[in-house]
Design a protein around this motif. Structure first.
Motif, PDB file in Angstrom:
ATOM      1  N   LEU A  77       3.431   7.830  18.807  1.00  0.00           N
ATOM      2  CA  LEU A  77       4.139   7.377  20.216  1.00  0.00           C
ATOM      3  C   LEU A  77       5.013   6.238  19.887  1.00  0.00           C
ATOM      4  O   LEU A  77       6.125   6.320  20.628  1.00  0.00           O
ATOM      5  CB  LEU A  77       2.933   7.621  21.224  1.00  0.00           C
ATOM      6  CG  LEU A  77       3.488   7.003  22.613  1.00  0.00           C
ATOM      7  CD1 LEU A  77       4.484   8.217  23.176  1.00  0.00           C
ATOM      8  CD2 LEU A  77       2.333   6.722  23.341  1.00  0.00           C
ATOM      9  N   SER A  78       4.425   5.443  19.323  1.00  0.00           N
ATOM     10  CA  SER A  78       5.294   3.951  19.300  1.00  0.00           C
ATOM     11  C   SER A  78       6.399   4.178  18.371  1.00  0.00           C
ATOM     12  O   SER A  78       7.365   3.156  18.502  1.00  0.00           O
ATOM     13  CB  SER A  78       4.306   2.967  18.781  1.00  0.00           C
ATOM     14  OG  SER A  78       3.958   2.996  17.475  1.00  0.00           O
ATOM     15  N   SER A  79       6.348   5.173  17.231  1.00  0.00           N
ATOM     16  CA  SER A  79       7.679   5.327  16.674  1.00  0.00           C
ATOM     17  C   SER A  79       8.833   5.883  17.318  1.00  0.00           C
ATOM     18  O   SER A  79       9.753   6.347  16.803  1.00  0.00           O
ATOM     19  CB  SER A  79       7.139   5.623  15.444  1.00  0.00           C
ATOM     20  OG  SER A  79       6.964   7.099  15.418  1.00  0.00           O
ATOM     21  N   ARG A  80       8.576   6.652  18.222  1.00  0.00           N
ATOM     22  CA  ARG A  80       9.611   7.434  19.039  1.00  0.00           C
ATOM     23  C   ARG A  80      10.615   6.672  19.549  1.00  0.00           C
ATOM     24  O   ARG A  80      10.511   5.464  19.771  1.00  0.00           O
ATOM     25  CB  ARG A  80       9.020   8.139  20.208  1.00  0.00           C
ATOM     26  CG  ARG A  80       7.894   9.176  19.825  1.00  0.00           C
ATOM     27  CD  ARG A  80       8.222   9.903  18.824  1.00  0.00           C
ATOM     28  NE  ARG A  80       8.001  11.589  19.121  1.00  0.00           N
ATOM     29  CZ  ARG A  80       8.068  12.456  18.366  1.00  0.00           C
ATOM     30  NH1 ARG A  80       8.602  12.285  16.982  1.00  0.00           N
ATOM     31  NH2 ARG A  80       7.676  13.650  18.811  1.00  0.00           N
ATOM     32  N   PRO A  81      11.955   7.105  19.561  1.00  0.00           N
ATOM     33  CA  PRO A  81      13.098   6.431  20.168  1.00  0.00           C
ATOM     34  C   PRO A  81      12.991   6.248  21.230  1.00  0.00           C
ATOM     35  O   PRO A  81      12.380   7.085  22.063  1.00  0.00           O
ATOM     36  CB  PRO A  81      14.285   7.271  19.564  1.00  0.00           C
ATOM     37  CG  PRO A  81      13.707   8.695  19.145  1.00  0.00           C
ATOM     38  CD  PRO A  81      12.371   8.667  18.838  1.00  0.00           C
ATOM     39  N   PRO A  82      13.682   5.347  22.018  1.00  0.00           N
ATOM     40  CA  PRO A  82      13.902   5.204  23.321  1.00  0.00           C
ATOM     41  C   PRO A  82      14.170   6.251  24.133  1.00  0.00           C
ATOM     42  O   PRO A  82      15.037   7.247  23.570  1.00  0.00           O
ATOM     43  CB  PRO A  82      14.936   4.008  23.642  1.00  0.00           C
ATOM     44  CG  PRO A  82      15.012   3.497  22.272  1.00  0.00           C
ATOM     45  CD  PRO A  82      14.572   4.300  21.361  1.00  0.00           C
ATOM     46  N   GLY A  83      13.421   6.702  25.126  1.00  0.00           N
ATOM     47  CA  GLY A  83      13.492   7.937  26.100  1.00  0.00           C
ATOM     48  C   GLY A  83      12.807   9.235  25.645  1.00  0.00           C
ATOM     49  O   GLY A  83      12.860  10.069  26.237  1.00  0.00           O
TER      50      GLY A  83
END
Length: 133
Positions: A77-83
Protein backbone atom coordinates in the motif's frame (compact mmCIF):
# COMPACT_ATOMS: atom_id res chain seq x y z
CA UNK A 1 37.55 11.76 -48.05
CA UNK A 2 37.74 12.25 -44.28
CA UNK A 3 41.02 13.03 -42.58
CA UNK A 4 42.39 10.06 -40.59
CA UNK A 5 41.57 11.66 -37.23
CA UNK A 6 37.99 12.48 -38.24
CA UNK A 7 37.44 8.93 -39.56
CA UNK A 8 38.54 7.48 -36.24
CA UNK A 9 36.20 9.83 -34.35
CA UNK A 10 33.32 8.94 -36.68
CA UNK A 11 33.99 5.18 -36.28
CA UNK A 12 34.17 5.60 -32.50
CA UNK A 13 30.85 7.52 -32.51
CA UNK A 14 29.11 4.83 -34.59
CA UNK A 15 30.50 2.10 -32.34
CA UNK A 16 29.48 3.96 -29.18
CA UNK A 17 25.99 4.50 -30.59
CA UNK A 18 25.68 0.79 -31.44
CA UNK A 19 26.75 -0.21 -27.93
CA UNK A 20 24.32 2.29 -26.39
CA UNK A 21 21.42 0.94 -28.45
CA UNK A 22 22.33 -2.65 -27.59
CA UNK A 23 22.45 -1.81 -23.87
CA UNK A 24 19.14 0.06 -24.03
CA UNK A 25 17.43 -2.85 -25.76
CA UNK A 26 18.86 -5.27 -23.22
CA UNK A 27 17.79 -3.06 -20.30
CA UNK A 28 14.25 -2.70 -21.62
CA UNK A 29 14.08 -6.48 -22.00
CA UNK A 30 15.05 -6.86 -18.34
CA UNK A 31 12.34 -4.39 -17.29
CA UNK A 32 9.70 -6.36 -19.18
CA UNK A 33 10.77 -9.74 -17.86
CA UNK A 34 7.75 -11.10 -16.05
CA UNK A 35 9.44 -14.12 -14.55
CA UNK A 36 11.42 -11.94 -12.16
CA UNK A 37 10.11 -11.75 -8.63
CA UNK A 38 11.21 -9.64 -5.70
CA UNK A 39 13.14 -11.39 -2.98
CA UNK A 40 10.83 -11.86 -0.02
CA UNK A 41 12.29 -12.29 3.46
CA UNK A 42 10.97 -13.22 6.87
CA UNK A 43 8.44 -15.78 8.01
CA UNK A 44 6.14 -15.05 5.08
CA UNK A 45 8.82 -16.08 2.58
CA UNK A 46 7.64 -19.64 3.20
CA UNK A 47 5.79 -21.72 0.66
CA UNK A 48 2.13 -22.46 1.21
CA UNK A 49 3.16 -26.03 1.93
CA UNK A 50 5.45 -24.88 4.76
CA UNK A 51 2.72 -22.54 6.05
CA UNK A 52 0.24 -25.43 6.08
CA UNK A 53 2.69 -27.63 7.99
CA UNK A 54 3.56 -24.84 10.45
CA UNK A 55 -0.02 -24.01 11.39
CA UNK A 56 -0.88 -27.69 11.72
CA UNK A 57 2.01 -28.39 14.10
CA UNK A 58 1.86 -25.05 15.97
CA UNK A 59 -1.49 -23.21 15.64
CA UNK A 60 -0.17 -20.22 17.62
CA UNK A 61 2.18 -19.37 14.73
CA UNK A 62 -0.88 -18.33 12.71
CA UNK A 63 -0.67 -14.98 14.53
CA UNK A 64 2.93 -14.48 13.37
CA UNK A 65 2.09 -15.26 9.76
CA UNK A 66 -0.84 -12.85 9.92
CA UNK A 67 1.37 -10.11 11.38
CA UNK A 68 3.85 -10.68 8.54
CA UNK A 69 1.00 -10.52 6.01
CA UNK A 70 -0.26 -7.23 7.44
CA UNK A 71 3.22 -5.73 7.22
CA UNK A 72 3.65 -7.00 3.67
CA UNK A 73 0.31 -5.53 2.60
CA UNK A 74 1.19 -2.25 4.32
CA UNK A 75 4.38 -2.21 2.27
CA UNK A 76 2.40 -2.79 -0.92
CA UNK A 77 0.00 0.00 0.00
CA UNK A 78 2.73 2.48 0.90
CA UNK A 79 4.56 1.83 -2.37
CA UNK A 80 1.53 2.64 -4.53
CA UNK A 81 1.72 5.78 -6.65
CA UNK A 82 -0.42 8.77 -5.67
CA UNK A 83 -4.08 8.16 -6.40
CA UNK A 84 -3.82 4.36 -6.37
CA UNK A 85 -5.41 2.57 -3.42
CA UNK A 86 -5.62 5.81 -1.44
CA UNK A 87 -7.79 5.28 1.60
CA UNK A 88 -7.69 1.48 1.27
CA UNK A 89 -8.54 -0.06 4.64
CA UNK A 90 -6.41 -3.16 5.23
CA UNK A 91 -8.59 -4.20 8.17
CA UNK A 92 -12.17 -3.27 7.28
CA UNK A 93 -14.95 -4.29 9.65
CA UNK A 94 -16.46 -6.31 6.80
CA UNK A 95 -13.26 -8.37 6.38
CA UNK A 96 -11.61 -8.41 9.80
CA UNK A 97 -8.25 -9.99 10.61
CA UNK A 98 -9.77 -13.36 11.55
CA UNK A 99 -11.50 -13.53 8.20
CA UNK A 100 -8.21 -12.52 6.54
CA UNK A 101 -6.41 -15.36 8.31
CA UNK A 102 -9.07 -17.82 7.15
CA UNK A 103 -8.66 -16.46 3.61
CA UNK A 104 -4.91 -17.15 3.76
CA UNK A 105 -5.43 -20.63 5.20
CA UNK A 106 -7.94 -21.46 2.48
CA UNK A 107 -5.70 -20.02 -0.24
CA UNK A 108 -2.70 -22.06 0.87
CA UNK A 109 -4.77 -25.21 1.32
CA UNK A 110 -5.88 -24.88 -2.33
CA UNK A 111 -2.48 -23.73 -3.65
CA UNK A 112 0.03 -25.89 -1.82
CA UNK A 113 2.77 -25.36 -4.43
CA UNK A 114 2.65 -21.53 -4.37
CA UNK A 115 4.28 -19.11 -1.96
CA UNK A 116 2.59 -17.71 1.12
CA UNK A 117 3.33 -14.22 -0.25
CA UNK A 118 1.21 -15.10 -3.30
CA UNK A 119 -1.66 -15.69 -0.90
CA UNK A 120 -1.03 -12.33 0.75
CA UNK A 121 -1.06 -10.62 -2.66
CA UNK A 122 -4.38 -12.34 -3.38
CA UNK A 123 -5.69 -11.13 -0.01
CA UNK A 124 -4.60 -7.59 -0.86
CA UNK A 125 -6.56 -7.80 -4.12
CA UNK A 126 -9.54 -9.12 -2.19
CA UNK A 127 -9.35 -6.19 0.23
CA UNK A 128 -9.27 -3.81 -2.73
CA UNK A 129 -12.56 -5.37 -3.89
CA UNK A 130 -13.94 -5.09 -0.37
CA UNK A 131 -13.30 -1.36 -0.44
CA UNK A 132 -15.32 -1.02 -3.64
CA UNK A 133 -18.48 -2.60 -2.22
Amino acid sequence: MLAPGRAAVRLFSVTALSVTIALAVDASHDLRAEDRKATIVGLGAATCSAFNDDIRSNPVIRRDYLAWAQGFMSGILSSRPPGVDEGLDLAPATFDVMRQLLFLEDYCARNDSLDFSDGVAALYKRLRQEGKT
